[in-house]
Scaffold this motif. Structure first.
Motif, PDB file in Angstrom:
ATOM      1  N   LEU A  56       0.818  -1.253   0.071  1.00  0.00           N
ATOM      2  CA  LEU A  56       0.112  -0.035   0.091  1.00  0.00           C
ATOM      3  C   LEU A  56       0.891   1.286   0.118  1.00  0.00           C
ATOM      4  N   GLY A  57       1.840   1.359   0.870  1.00  0.00           N
ATOM      5  CA  GLY A  57       2.778   2.225   1.048  1.00  0.00           C
ATOM      6  C   GLY A  57       3.325   2.726  -0.290  1.00  0.00           C
ATOM      7  N   LYS A  86      11.763   4.929  -9.378  1.00  0.00           N
ATOM      8  CA  LYS A  86      12.722   4.440  -8.511  1.00  0.00           C
ATOM      9  C   LYS A  86      11.995   4.248  -7.109  1.00  0.00           C
ATOM     10  N   VAL A  87      10.802   4.773  -7.016  1.00  0.00           N
ATOM     11  CA  VAL A  87       9.924   4.458  -5.832  1.00  0.00           C
ATOM     12  C   VAL A  87       9.484   3.078  -5.677  1.00  0.00           C
ATOM     13  N   ASP A  88       9.974   2.188  -4.568  1.00  0.00           N
ATOM     14  CA  ASP A  88       9.575   0.784  -4.405  1.00  0.00           C
ATOM     15  C   ASP A  88       9.647   0.346  -2.754  1.00  0.00           C
ATOM     16  N   GLY A  89       9.174  -0.686  -2.654  1.00  0.00           N
ATOM     17  CA  GLY A  89       8.960  -1.194  -1.202  1.00  0.00           C
ATOM     18  C   GLY A  89       9.658  -2.870  -1.163  1.00  0.00           C
ATOM     19  N   TYR A  90      10.316  -2.900   0.019  1.00  0.00           N
ATOM     20  CA  TYR A  90      10.710  -4.147   0.262  1.00  0.00           C
ATOM     21  C   TYR A  90      10.230  -4.671   1.674  1.00  0.00           C
ATOM     22  N   VAL A 132      10.064  -1.600   4.077  1.00  0.00           N
ATOM     23  CA  VAL A 132      10.629  -0.317   3.760  1.00  0.00           C
ATOM     24  C   VAL A 132      10.081   0.168   2.496  1.00  0.00           C
ATOM     25  N   ILE A 133       9.705   1.471   2.578  1.00  0.00           N
ATOM     26  CA  ILE A 133       9.220   2.068   1.232  1.00  0.00           C
ATOM     27  C   ILE A 133      10.330   3.145   1.197  1.00  0.00           C
ATOM     28  N   TYR A 167       7.091  12.045   3.355  1.00  0.00           N
ATOM     29  CA  TYR A 167       6.260  12.264   4.601  1.00  0.00           C
ATOM     30  C   TYR A 167       4.834  12.121   4.436  1.00  0.00           C
ATOM     31  N   GLU A 168       4.359  12.380   3.289  1.00  0.00           N
ATOM     32  CA  GLU A 168       2.768  12.385   3.070  1.00  0.00           C
ATOM     33  C   GLU A 168       2.326  10.875   3.181  1.00  0.00           C
ATOM     34  N   THR A 169       3.357  10.162   2.326  1.00  0.00           N
ATOM     35  CA  THR A 169       3.070   8.666   2.314  1.00  0.00           C
ATOM     36  C   THR A 169       2.915   8.078   3.722  1.00  0.00           C
ATOM     37  N   ALA A 170       4.106   8.705   4.635  1.00  0.00           N
ATOM     38  CA  ALA A 170       4.092   8.063   5.868  1.00  0.00           C
ATOM     39  C   ALA A 170       2.754   8.394   6.704  1.00  0.00           C
TER      40      ALA A 170
END
Length: 171
Positions: free
Chosen positions: A42-43, A65-69, A78-79, A152-155
């Motif tokens: 989701l993040g 380059k935005v990704d999550g692990y 981690v996003i 920040y807005e994602t968090a």
């Protein structure tokens, strides 16, 4: 989430309660892993949407380059944005960044500061900024850019939607 386990004072009842507790413990572990995985997914999606919504001038490199692990070993996620200029987008730069500063805590924690470079010039009309090489071989003048805090807005959005994800997993 609440679960009742009835027990009477007999060996069979205690053994049954132990099995139920073991199963419940396993389901809690699986559900917490699923929650973290879902929050990472989701993040990552929310972060990509933020990049687009904030009208960040980008060739597509930042967005790609935005990704999550997710680490099953640590049950942690981690996003991230593995782009060399993402920090400048997040915090802003120069005079414009200073006029529209970052709203989170991370800037102070990292020591990032506006107007911290050494190549600033003042133009004849009094504008303070710097020149940079453009893709077309010319030099362009900039006064920087305002903060566009997509991470920040994602968090913040993930924090708001966490209960929704937890309820979905435990239903």
């Amino acid at each position: 989430m609440n679960r009742k386990i009835k027990i009477s004072l007999s060996t069979d009842s205690i053994d049954q309660a132990i099995r139920e507790l073991t199963d419940y413990k396993k389901s809690l572990r699986e559900n917490t892993e699923l929650i973290v995985q879902k929050l990472v997914d989701l993040g990552t999606e929310v972060c990509r949407v933020k990049v687009i919504e904030m009208d960040i001038p980008d060739t597509g490199h930042l967005l790609s380059k935005v990704d999550g692990y997710y680490s099953p070993t640590l049950n942690a996620g981690v996003i991230y944005c593995d782009c060399d200029y993402a920090v400048f987008v997040e915090f802003g730069t120069g005079v414009k960044g200073q006029a529209s500063p970052y709203i989170g805590q991370a800037m102070a924690q990292t020591g990032y500061q506006y107007m911290g470079g050494t190549t600033y010039v003042t133009t004849k009309d009094g504008k303070v900024g710097w020149y940079y090489p453009a893709d077309d071989g010319t030099w362009k003048f900039t006064q920087g850019m305002p903060s566009r805090p997509f991470m920040y807005e994602t968090a913040l959005e993930l924090r708001q939607r966490m209960d929704e994800v937890i309820k979905e997993v435990f239903k």
